[in-house]
Design an enzyme around this catalytic site. Structure first.
Site, PDB file in Angstrom:
ATOM      1  N   CYS A 243      15.409 168.943  18.407  1.00  0.00           N
ATOM      2  CA  CYS A 243      15.874 168.772  17.024  1.00  0.00           C
ATOM      3  C   CYS A 243      16.981 169.660  16.631  1.00  0.00           C
ATOM      4  O   CYS A 243      17.241 170.764  17.284  1.00  0.00           O
ATOM      5  CB  CYS A 243      14.659 169.482  16.507  1.00  0.00           C
ATOM      6  SG  CYS A 243      14.745 170.006  14.873  1.00  0.00           S
ATOM      7  N   GLU A 244      18.126 169.214  16.136  1.00  0.00           N
ATOM      8  CA  GLU A 244      19.432 169.837  15.668  1.00  0.00           C
ATOM      9  C   GLU A 244      18.948 170.769  14.703  1.00  0.00           C
ATOM     10  O   GLU A 244      20.147 171.985  14.683  1.00  0.00           O
ATOM     11  CB  GLU A 244      20.201 168.757  15.512  1.00  0.00           C
ATOM     12  CG  GLU A 244      20.033 168.305  13.888  1.00  0.00           C
ATOM     13  CD  GLU A 244      21.159 167.350  13.477  1.00  0.00           C
ATOM     14  OE1 GLU A 244      21.545 167.143  12.240  1.00  0.00           O
ATOM     15  OE2 GLU A 244      21.964 166.705  14.397  1.00  0.00           O
ATOM     16  N   HIS A 245      17.891 170.865  14.147  1.00  0.00           N
ATOM     17  CA  HIS A 245      17.699 172.141  13.128  1.00  0.00           C
ATOM     18  C   HIS A 245      17.044 173.370  13.553  1.00  0.00           C
ATOM     19  O   HIS A 245      17.367 174.314  13.368  1.00  0.00           O
ATOM     20  CB  HIS A 245      16.744 171.525  12.106  1.00  0.00           C
ATOM     21  CG  HIS A 245      17.142 170.442  11.173  1.00  0.00           C
ATOM     22  ND1 HIS A 245      16.470 169.629  10.809  1.00  0.00           N
ATOM     23  CD2 HIS A 245      18.262 169.998  10.892  1.00  0.00           C
ATOM     24  CE1 HIS A 245      17.002 168.428  10.217  1.00  0.00           C
ATOM     25  NE2 HIS A 245      18.534 168.722  10.041  1.00  0.00           N
ATOM     26  N   HIS A 246      16.215 173.266  14.655  1.00  0.00           N
ATOM     27  CA  HIS A 246      15.701 174.444  15.337  1.00  0.00           C
ATOM     28  C   HIS A 246      15.875 174.513  16.793  1.00  0.00           C
ATOM     29  O   HIS A 246      15.338 175.550  17.343  1.00  0.00           O
ATOM     30  CB  HIS A 246      14.072 174.334  15.049  1.00  0.00           C
ATOM     31  CG  HIS A 246      13.641 174.324  13.709  1.00  0.00           C
ATOM     32  ND1 HIS A 246      13.374 173.204  12.852  1.00  0.00           N
ATOM     33  CD2 HIS A 246      13.489 175.401  12.970  1.00  0.00           C
ATOM     34  CE1 HIS A 246      13.166 173.288  11.632  1.00  0.00           C
ATOM     35  NE2 HIS A 246      13.166 174.611  11.590  1.00  0.00           N
TER      36      HIS A 246
ATOM     37  N   GLN B 129      15.097 162.322  14.391  1.00  0.00           N
ATOM     38  CA  GLN B 129      14.535 161.129  14.657  1.00  0.00           C
ATOM     39  C   GLN B 129      14.906 160.016  13.824  1.00  0.00           C
ATOM     40  O   GLN B 129      14.996 158.956  14.423  1.00  0.00           O
ATOM     41  CB  GLN B 129      12.946 161.236  14.493  1.00  0.00           C
ATOM     42  CG  GLN B 129      12.329 159.930  14.673  1.00  0.00           C
ATOM     43  CD  GLN B 129      10.602 160.447  14.785  1.00  0.00           C
ATOM     44  OE1 GLN B 129      10.197 161.437  15.037  1.00  0.00           O
ATOM     45  NE2 GLN B 129      10.101 159.149  14.590  1.00  0.00           N
TER      46      GLN B 129
ATOM     47  N   HIS C  41       6.881 166.776  16.940  1.00  0.00           N
ATOM     48  CA  HIS C  41       8.142 167.706  16.807  1.00  0.00           C
ATOM     49  C   HIS C  41       7.415 169.064  16.918  1.00  0.00           C
ATOM     50  O   HIS C  41       6.953 169.536  15.979  1.00  0.00           O
ATOM     51  CB  HIS C  41       8.839 167.448  15.506  1.00  0.00           C
ATOM     52  CG  HIS C  41       9.619 166.061  15.229  1.00  0.00           C
ATOM     53  ND1 HIS C  41      11.147 166.081  15.163  1.00  0.00           N
ATOM     54  CD2 HIS C  41       9.169 164.870  15.157  1.00  0.00           C
ATOM     55  CE1 HIS C  41      11.480 164.793  15.121  1.00  0.00           C
ATOM     56  NE2 HIS C  41      10.398 164.158  14.862  1.00  0.00           N
TER      57      HIS C  41
ATOM     58  N   CYS D 291       8.860 171.887  16.420  1.00  0.00           N
ATOM     59  CA  CYS D 291       9.379 172.603  15.272  1.00  0.00           C
ATOM     60  C   CYS D 291       8.382 172.696  14.158  1.00  0.00           C
ATOM     61  O   CYS D 291       8.482 173.494  13.392  1.00  0.00           O
ATOM     62  CB  CYS D 291      10.852 172.208  14.807  1.00  0.00           C
ATOM     63  SG  CYS D 291      10.726 170.677  14.415  1.00  0.00           S
TER      64      CYS D 291
END
Length: 205
Positions: free
Chosen positions: A94-97, A135, A163, A165
């Site tokens: 995940c590019e956010h977390h 995703q 996910h 996250c």
């Protein structure tokens, strides 16, 4: 000539190659150690001395798209026949977390001129999964690659993933999954073809 051979994006892109060239593992390990220290962890502890290096190597592995060369063949199937490779397991980040999400992809297409070697369908999924990703974009990238490279009459991609996250932190929604789909051509416009894809992708193996 194979239509795949005419496109320069058949293996890793220039961006992927650049990712490999600019990696500075020693600097990354130093910063990983600083981050752990800033979080209050003692990286001089015997159990943590090698942790920064392991962190960096693991993250590098999970964010380095594997190169591959597609293998395609002339169509031998009947016109309009669906080709489906299902239950392709993958791991992405995940590019956010910067936490993993793990799932399965089902990739189907209706050939027009060429068919893709079956193992290469899985390689396409892994190629786009092994990077910082979301995703929704992963689903569309796989579908666009299949459509553009094969000039397929229709393409369908269905992905289901967990996910971490969301399941291991924050709301802690253990057991939840996210489903995304990307459809084009016959698999979008033709009701019967779309229903066949969805039935085969989600039904019993």
């Amino acid at each position: 000539m194979s239509i795949l051979a005419q496109n320069p994006d058949t293996a890793a892109s220039e961006t992927d190659a650049a990712h490999d060239d600019v990696a500075d593992i020693s600097t990354a390990e130093a910063h990983a150690g600083l981050m752990l220290t800033a979080l209050g962890l003692d990286v001089s502890d015997p159990g943590l001395i090698a942790t920064p290096g392991r962190m960096v190597r693991a993250l590098r592995e999970m964010t380095t798209p594997p190169q591959f060369t597609p293998t395609d063949f002339e169509v031998t199937a009947e016109p309009g026949q669906l080709v489906l490779v299902r239950d392709i397991r993958f791991v992405s980040v995940c590019e956010h977390h910067v936490l993993p999400f793990v799932g399965v992809a089902h990739v189907g297409y209706v050939p027009r001129y060429r068919i893709l070697g079956l193992s290469k369908v899985a390689r396409v999924v892994h190629h786009y999964a092994r990077r910082l990703q979301v995703q929704e974009r992963l689903t569309r990238q796989v579908a666009d690659w299949m459509s553009g490279q094969l000039d397929a009459a229709g393409v369908g991609v269905l992905i289901s993933a967990e996910h971490t996250c969301m399941t291991l932190r924050g709301v802690g929604a253990a057991g939840s999954s996210t489903k995304t789909s990307a459809l084009s051509g016959l698999l979008l416009d033709d009701v019967a073809a779309r229903a066949e894809f969805m039935s085969l992708a989600t039904g019993p193996a």
